[in-house]
Each structure stands twice: as C-alpha cells, then as structure tokens.
Design an enzyme around this catalytic site. Sequence first.
Site, short mmCIF file in Angstrom:
data_model
loop_
_atom_site.label_atom_id
_atom_site.label_comp_id
_atom_site.label_asym_id
_atom_site.label_seq_id
_atom_site.Cartn_x
_atom_site.Cartn_y
_atom_site.Cartn_z
N ARG A 102 2.67 -4.42 -22.76
CA ARG A 102 3.44 -3.18 -22.92
C ARG A 102 3.68 -2.48 -21.58
NH1 ARG A 102 7.48 -2.16 -24.47
NH2 ARG A 102 6.86 -3.38 -26.28
N LYS A 136 16.50 13.54 -8.88
CA LYS A 136 16.28 13.73 -10.32
C LYS A 136 15.64 12.47 -10.90
CE LYS A 136 20.07 17.02 -10.83
NZ LYS A 136 21.39 17.30 -11.45
N LYS A 168 21.28 24.32 0.10
CA LYS A 168 22.08 24.53 -1.10
C LYS A 168 22.39 26.02 -1.25
CE LYS A 168 20.62 20.43 -3.60
NZ LYS A 168 20.30 19.88 -4.95
N GLU A 196 25.47 22.01 1.14
CA GLU A 196 26.22 22.00 -0.10
C GLU A 196 27.37 22.99 -0.01
OE1 GLU A 196 24.45 22.07 -4.38
OE2 GLU A 196 24.90 24.15 -3.84
N ASP A 217 30.48 20.00 -4.03
CA ASP A 217 29.83 20.15 -5.32
C ASP A 217 30.76 20.70 -6.38
OD1 ASP A 217 27.48 20.06 -6.98
OD2 ASP A 217 27.35 22.24 -6.80
#
Length: 307
Positions: A102, A136, A168, A196, A217
């Site tokens: 597994r 992510k 960002k 960004e 973006d």
Amino acid sequence: MSPFDPPITAIRDVVARALAEDLTPLGDISAALLPPGATATAVLRSRAAGVVAGCACVTEVLDQVDRRLAVEWQVVDGDPVEPGGVVGVVSGPLGSLLTAERTALNLLSHLSGVATLTRRFVDAAGPGLRVWDTRKTTPGLRALEKAAVRAGGGASHRGNLSEWVMLKDNHLELVDMAEAVAQARAWFPARTVHVECDTHEKVGEALDAGADALLLDNMTPEEARACVATIDAHAEEVGRRRPVVEISGGITLETVRAYADVGADLVSSGSLTSSAPVLDIGLDVVSTWLEGDESGPPERRRSPGPG
C-alpha cells in the site's frame, strides 16, 4: 540519478514516515499469519493511460521493508504507460511484499498522477510555453511532487521561500516596490527577484525597479500580450535581456492554449500538484510458493537474506 528523481534524502524520509504510519505499534499483524518461507512474484500494472513517476520511491519502500524484495522495472519515470501496461515486477517474501504494497502504491499512483496531469498541460500549452509548478504541494511531499512534474515534462519553480525573492501584492501593501527590489539586491545579491503584477501599471513599476522576473497574474490573454509588448520594448530601450515572464492565476487545461502565443516564457498552475488525480496502478500477485519447495520455480528460489 535521473533528473526526474527527488533527492534520495527526501525519498528516505517520506518512506520512513509513511511506513511508520502503517506499522506502528505492532507491525503488519495480517502478514504475520502467513507461513514461513512464503514467497511470491507480483506485477505492478497500470489500469489507465498516463505517465509514470515515483519508481525510486517504490524501490526505497521495498528496501526499507525487506532487502530481500526486488523489483525489475519495465519503465522509468517519464515513460508513458497504457491501460494494462506492466510497470514493474516485484519478487520476494510474500509477507514483506504485502506489507510494502500500500505504501508503494500510494506513492507511485500519486506521483504518476502528478506526472500525467503535467503531461496533459504540457501538450495543451504547446512547444512555445513551458509549464511550471508552484509551492501548492502536499506538505512533506514537495521534492517528490516537483520531481513528478519534471517527469511529466514540466519545470520546477522555486523549491521554498529561501530560493527566490518573490514580491506579491500582500508584500507590497506597505512596502514600495522599487525599495523592496533594491533591498533584495542588497541583502540577497545572488537571488532572483520575482514580482507579481496584476495590472499593466505594475508591470511598468517592476521594469523600472529592475526585477528579474515578472508574474502576470490573473490576466486575460489580451492583457498578457499587451504587457509582454511593454516588457519587450523596455528591454530594447535599456539594452539588456528582458525579465523572465510567467503567466499564472486560474490557468486550466481548457484555457492554457490561449496563452501560448502571448510571448510569455512560462505558465504555472498549482493544480499540477494540488489537484492531480492518482493514476490507478495495482499490484497483482501472479505466483506464490514456499521457499525450499521443490515444486516452486527453481529460478525463483533463493536463500533468505538480511531483512
């Protein structure tokens, strides 16, 4: 080592934690019921079309469970596989094989799923637009998932917060962009500075600040194309190489092709690692015998080695 393999230290750590999760506190009490000397050969077989990734992880699982387990790979990471295609053949003590099953399949199926989705993005984007991953990722699996993206034909973005300076919108709420870029140059002179930009105006600010890379973006293809034209014109005006241009924000398999000709270098999507469905791969035992039984296949009989 293949460029599609994660660092061996990352593989060992992930496998050790996964096995501890499965075997604490009493071990595999089902496998303990099998007769001593039970030995088997099993086939790893894909049940769907996709791209394989994670072979090194499976090898490590088998090694950590029982060094008598051996796998003969029929493919390598990055290879395509069709439904019913044999990925590898595993042989060794049956109990150990079932203990490892597994954990091995979880890693192989998940990472192959990432590689498969990435290949679909790469094909959809076309040859002129590279596909990038993001941060992510599943906690604890970043190095493995980014390697799977590479196996699928994609490229790796920064691995963690220490590798690049990325400014960002939230960073720039209270900090002037030009000051932030200048401070990054002063403190981390060897680091890429990535900014960004969600408007044409911010693109101009980032160019004036001297950013190394720009992330466009949540822009439409038309907006991105206009920004790239501005970036190209600025590079020609100042007489230096233009910044790397990345497209990001809401990019899907259905929309990525629309950005192929806007002039960007890369397109990124967090879905490659955060939303990839597993590639269904199973392990089927095809023969079993008792070690030392004269009716067993002679070429498969072996004396026990270290566990």
